[in-house]
Write a protein that holds these residues in place. Structure first.
Motif, PDB file in Angstrom:
ATOM      1  N   GLY A  70     -19.657 -32.490  18.533  1.00  0.00           N
ATOM      2  CA  GLY A  70     -19.543 -31.775  17.264  1.00  0.00           C
ATOM      3  C   GLY A  70     -20.871 -31.158  16.876  1.00  0.00           C
ATOM      4  N   ARG A  71     -21.121 -31.147  15.566  1.00  0.00           N
ATOM      5  CA  ARG A  71     -22.364 -30.556  15.060  1.00  0.00           C
ATOM      6  C   ARG A  71     -22.826 -31.363  13.852  1.00  0.00           C
ATOM      7  NH1 ARG A  71     -23.121 -26.985  11.025  1.00  0.00           N
ATOM      8  NH2 ARG A  71     -20.910 -26.559  10.933  1.00  0.00           N
ATOM      9  N   VAL A  72     -23.949 -32.016  13.983  1.00  0.00           N
ATOM     10  CA  VAL A  72     -24.516 -32.823  12.901  1.00  0.00           C
ATOM     11  C   VAL A  72     -25.422 -31.937  12.065  1.00  0.00           C
ATOM     12  CG1 VAL A  72     -26.038 -34.767  12.354  1.00  0.00           C
ATOM     13  CG2 VAL A  72     -24.389 -34.960  14.225  1.00  0.00           C
ATOM     14  N   THR A  73     -25.168 -31.922  10.745  1.00  0.00           N
ATOM     15  CA  THR A  73     -26.019 -31.146   9.839  1.00  0.00           C
ATOM     16  C   THR A  73     -26.915 -32.023   8.989  1.00  0.00           C
ATOM     17  OG1 THR A  73     -24.281 -31.063   8.152  1.00  0.00           O
ATOM     18  CG2 THR A  73     -24.376 -29.226   9.730  1.00  0.00           C
ATOM     19  N   GLY A  74     -26.660 -33.324   8.978  1.00  0.00           N
ATOM     20  CA  GLY A  74     -27.512 -34.215   8.205  1.00  0.00           C
ATOM     21  C   GLY A  74     -27.179 -35.674   8.449  1.00  0.00           C
TER      22      GLY A  74
END
Length: 92
Positions: A70-74
């Motif tokens: 996925g994509r971790v933003t924080g």
């Protein structure tokens, strides 16, 4: 630091329905941590990990790294004393 601690972590971004909890469990077991990873209703994943401070920091670095599904933003964490303990690392 070798004292045992609990890290409660909230991971934001596109982290549900992408294998993120399974990936987190595999990394935690490789490191030797106990705890769980759980989807939250707001789209975040909560990770509770217990083990040495250094091992929990290793997991945090992986959660913040470029190789997560996925994509971790924080990533936000709080530290506390260990609780009653966990028998392994679960997906909830």
């Amino acid at each position: 630091m070798s004292e045992h601690v609990r890290a409660t972590v909230w991971v934001r971004g596109r982290v549900q329905q992408v294998g993120f909890r399974w990936w987190t469990r595999a990394r935690a077991l490789e490191i030797g941590l106990t705890g769980y990873a759980s989807n939250l209703g707001d789209g975040r994943v909560q990770v509770v990990a217990e083990g040495s401070h250094a091992d929990c920091e290793r997991l945090l670095a992986l959660l913040r790294g470029p190789d997560t599904p996925g994509r971790v933003t924080g990533v936000t964490e709080i530290w506390s004393a260990t609780g009653a303990g966990y028998p392994g690392f679960e997906i909830r």
